[in-house]
Design a protein around this motif. Sequence first.
Motif, PDB file in Angstrom:
ATOM      1  N   GLY A   1       0.789  -1.220   0.000  1.00  0.00           N
ATOM      2  CA  GLY A   1       0.000   0.000   0.000  1.00  0.00           C
ATOM      3  C   GLY A   1       0.822   1.272   0.000  1.00  0.00           C
ATOM      4  O   GLY A   1       0.279   2.365  -0.169  1.00  0.00           O
ATOM      5  N   CYS A   2       2.133   1.164   0.175  1.00  0.00           N
ATOM      6  CA  CYS A   2       3.001   2.345   0.205  1.00  0.00           C
ATOM      7  C   CYS A   2       3.491   2.714  -1.194  1.00  0.00           C
ATOM      8  O   CYS A   2       3.456   1.901  -2.124  1.00  0.00           O
ATOM      9  N   THR A   3       3.993   3.924  -1.314  1.00  0.00           N
ATOM     10  CA  THR A   3       4.616   4.379  -2.553  1.00  0.00           C
ATOM     11  C   THR A   3       6.050   3.858  -2.617  1.00  0.00           C
ATOM     12  O   THR A   3       6.807   3.952  -1.648  1.00  0.00           O
ATOM     13  N   VAL A   4       6.418   3.297  -3.761  1.00  0.00           N
ATOM     14  CA  VAL A   4       7.787   2.826  -4.000  1.00  0.00           C
ATOM     15  C   VAL A   4       8.295   3.565  -5.235  1.00  0.00           C
ATOM     16  O   VAL A   4       7.658   3.523  -6.298  1.00  0.00           O
ATOM     17  N   GLY A   5       9.437   4.240  -5.096  1.00  0.00           N
ATOM     18  CA  GLY A   5       9.908   5.094  -6.178  1.00  0.00           C
ATOM     19  C   GLY A   5       8.887   6.183  -6.462  1.00  0.00           C
ATOM     20  O   GLY A   5       8.276   6.753  -5.557  1.00  0.00           O
ATOM     21  N   GLN A   6       8.678   6.465  -7.738  1.00  0.00           N
ATOM     22  CA  GLN A   6       7.627   7.422  -8.112  1.00  0.00           C
ATOM     23  C   GLN A   6       6.248   6.784  -8.013  1.00  0.00           C
ATOM     24  O   GLN A   6       5.270   7.436  -7.673  1.00  0.00           O
ATOM     25  N   SER A   7       6.182   5.493  -8.303  1.00  0.00           N
ATOM     26  CA  SER A   7       4.952   4.722  -8.153  1.00  0.00           C
ATOM     27  C   SER A   7       5.315   3.241  -8.191  1.00  0.00           C
ATOM     28  O   SER A   7       6.335   2.857  -8.789  1.00  0.00           O
ATOM     29  N   LYS A   8       4.499   2.408  -7.572  1.00  0.00           N
ATOM     30  CA  LYS A   8       4.794   0.981  -7.522  1.00  0.00           C
ATOM     31  C   LYS A   8       4.807   0.353  -8.910  1.00  0.00           C
ATOM     32  O   LYS A   8       5.575  -0.581  -9.170  1.00  0.00           O
ATOM     33  N   GLU A   9       3.962   0.854  -9.798  1.00  0.00           N
ATOM     34  CA  GLU A   9       3.826   0.254 -11.123  1.00  0.00           C
ATOM     35  C   GLU A   9       5.110   0.346 -11.941  1.00  0.00           C
ATOM     36  O   GLU A   9       5.393  -0.530 -12.767  1.00  0.00           O
ATOM     37  N   VAL A  10       5.893   1.403 -11.745  1.00  0.00           N
ATOM     38  CA  VAL A  10       7.102   1.592 -12.552  1.00  0.00           C
ATOM     39  C   VAL A  10       8.379   1.527 -11.718  1.00  0.00           C
ATOM     40  O   VAL A  10       9.474   1.731 -12.243  1.00  0.00           O
ATOM     41  N   ALA A  11       8.267   1.232 -10.437  1.00  0.00           N
ATOM     42  CA  ALA A  11       9.448   1.161  -9.569  1.00  0.00           C
ATOM     43  C   ALA A  11      10.397   0.074 -10.077  1.00  0.00           C
ATOM     44  O   ALA A  11       9.963  -0.999 -10.514  1.00  0.00           O
ATOM     45  N   THR A  12      11.691   0.339 -10.008  1.00  0.00           N
ATOM     46  CA  THR A  12      12.689  -0.623 -10.454  1.00  0.00           C
ATOM     47  C   THR A  12      12.899  -1.702  -9.406  1.00  0.00           C
ATOM     48  O   THR A  12      12.469  -1.579  -8.251  1.00  0.00           O
ATOM     49  N   VAL A  13      13.591  -2.761  -9.794  1.00  0.00           N
ATOM     50  CA  VAL A  13      13.931  -3.826  -8.849  1.00  0.00           C
ATOM     51  C   VAL A  13      14.738  -3.250  -7.686  1.00  0.00           C
ATOM     52  O   VAL A  13      14.508  -3.577  -6.520  1.00  0.00           O
ATOM     53  N   LYS A  14      15.687  -2.372  -7.983  1.00  0.00           N
ATOM     54  CA  LYS A  14      16.502  -1.773  -6.926  1.00  0.00           C
ATOM     55  C   LYS A  14      15.644  -0.941  -5.972  1.00  0.00           C
ATOM     56  O   LYS A  14      15.863  -0.961  -4.750  1.00  0.00           O
ATOM     57  N   GLN A  15      14.693  -0.193  -6.508  1.00  0.00           N
ATOM     58  CA  GLN A  15      13.836   0.612  -5.635  1.00  0.00           C
ATOM     59  C   GLN A  15      12.988  -0.272  -4.714  1.00  0.00           C
ATOM     60  O   GLN A  15      12.799   0.045  -3.543  1.00  0.00           O
ATOM     61  N   TRP A  16      12.502  -1.382  -5.240  1.00  0.00           N
ATOM     62  CA  TRP A  16      11.755  -2.314  -4.388  1.00  0.00           C
ATOM     63  C   TRP A  16      12.678  -2.929  -3.326  1.00  0.00           C
ATOM     64  O   TRP A  16      12.311  -3.030  -2.158  1.00  0.00           O
ATOM     65  N   PHE A  17      13.883  -3.344  -3.717  1.00  0.00           N
ATOM     66  CA  PHE A  17      14.836  -3.909  -2.764  1.00  0.00           C
ATOM     67  C   PHE A  17      15.147  -2.895  -1.659  1.00  0.00           C
ATOM     68  O   PHE A  17      15.136  -3.236  -0.464  1.00  0.00           O
ATOM     69  N   ASP A  18      15.433  -1.665  -2.048  1.00  0.00           N
ATOM     70  CA  ASP A  18      15.752  -0.623  -1.065  1.00  0.00           C
ATOM     71  C   ASP A  18      14.579  -0.375  -0.123  1.00  0.00           C
ATOM     72  O   ASP A  18      14.771  -0.123   1.076  1.00  0.00           O
ATOM     73  N   TYR A  19      13.373  -0.446  -0.654  1.00  0.00           N
ATOM     74  CA  TYR A  19      12.154  -0.273   0.154  1.00  0.00           C
ATOM     75  C   TYR A  19      12.053  -1.377   1.204  1.00  0.00           C
ATOM     76  O   TYR A  19      11.797  -1.108   2.386  1.00  0.00           O
ATOM     77  N   PHE A  20      12.277  -2.629   0.793  1.00  0.00           N
ATOM     78  CA  PHE A  20      12.243  -3.742   1.747  1.00  0.00           C
ATOM     79  C   PHE A  20      13.319  -3.557   2.822  1.00  0.00           C
ATOM     80  O   PHE A  20      13.051  -3.688   4.019  1.00  0.00           O
ATOM     81  N   GLN A  21      14.544  -3.261   2.396  1.00  0.00           N
ATOM     82  CA  GLN A  21      15.657  -3.181   3.336  1.00  0.00           C
ATOM     83  C   GLN A  21      15.525  -1.991   4.275  1.00  0.00           C
ATOM     84  O   GLN A  21      15.814  -2.099   5.476  1.00  0.00           O
ATOM     85  N   ARG A  22      15.092  -0.857   3.749  1.00  0.00           N
ATOM     86  CA  ARG A  22      14.958   0.336   4.592  1.00  0.00           C
ATOM     87  C   ARG A  22      13.911   0.121   5.695  1.00  0.00           C
ATOM     88  O   ARG A  22      14.078   0.600   6.821  1.00  0.00           O
ATOM     89  N   ASN A  23      12.856  -0.603   5.388  1.00  0.00           N
ATOM     90  CA  ASN A  23      11.851  -0.873   6.410  1.00  0.00           C
ATOM     91  C   ASN A  23      12.285  -1.989   7.357  1.00  0.00           C
ATOM     92  O   ASN A  23      11.836  -2.032   8.499  1.00  0.00           O
TER      93      ASN A  23
END
Length: 384
Positions: A290-312
């Motif tokens: 439900g959170c925003t990843v990168g500019q949007s979840k639909e176009v977020a890169t693999v790295k942006q998703w990885f960073d999102y998981f790790q940062r949380n």
Amino acid sequence: MDICYLGNATSLKGRTNIKGIHGSPILPSVTVWMGTLIHEVRTSGGVDQCYPNTRGEPEPLPTEDCNTYNCKLPDCFCHGGSPNISRSALPMFVAITFDDSINHDRYNSQFRPFFVDNDYNLYNPNGCGLKTTLFVSLDAGDISLVKTLWDAGNEIAGHTLAHSLPVGSSEDDYIPTIEAIDGMRKKLLEEIGDSQLVNSIIGFRAPYLRVAEETQYKVLKDLGFLYDSSLVSTSLYRTKKPIWPYTLNYRNTEGCDNWFCPEDSYSGFWEIPLNAWIGDDGFYCWMLDGCTVGQSKEVATVKQWFDYFQRNFEPFYETKTPMSFYTHANMFDFYPNAFPAFVQWLKHVTRSYKDVWFVTLQQLLFWMKSPMSHEQMLAKNWGC
């Protein structure tokens, strides 16, 4: 009058005259879970149904605040508390859960590789594979896959029969709430016929996290469930400190982040909260998809998703509070770059942190009742 039984890890050998939770005979060799003798059999559509006969006045709410003197394990744990183990000795838990139905495409592409066949060679510190909790509704998908995942050691938990609950504000909502919550277990028993699977379902999450007020907790307690996971917490967002699971013996005096929080006492009943995640835009969400990843979840890169998981992950690890890795079964359908990021992140955590355990919520609950250090868990080969 017939007797319906909800067991409590109690062997029923030799007891052939007792009906199970759904009115079906319990085999003498079956060991079942849960909690109370219930004595009300109602006929609906020509079928006898077992219903709790425990409705009445709620449990008296303690007048004093919860503390370590009046609230002790295994059946009481204060909201905002933490186990009496030093941080350095604490294990770190990550609980991955998926909500909703399971279809063949998701099973073959997502669930089977991780949680059945372990294609990615992911292991806990004791060498055992990772497991997940699936909050299953039966309004869609393939019901046979529920058993396949359970046979592989994953936890099946309740999410209602048809992904809906009554409002819960009226006494008239009691029986419809039973039918919504226990209807899922009943249908599993009818279609799969595995009473051990059905009796292992001791956890629940409300669809859309919309709690059916006090009725939900009365029904869960009366049906012998041991925990709920529907209440949210913004403690991570507000204080950088997520909260541990807690029991509902005492009123929460630290504030309520839900539109509704229980006011009555439900002694010995556990709440495993949804600790909010924080998106890339700084706002929080209850379920990680439900959170925003990168500019949007639909176009977020693999790295942006990885960073999102790790940062949380990092603030959970800072306090060794169990990480709420809670999402929906369709997340990888909508956001395909999240999947390779998930694989990369799991490999990173399992290989970089030697004290992180990926567990089901049921495993977490049983650990909460009898906490032990990381080293003690290794010595006991815990969780295999």
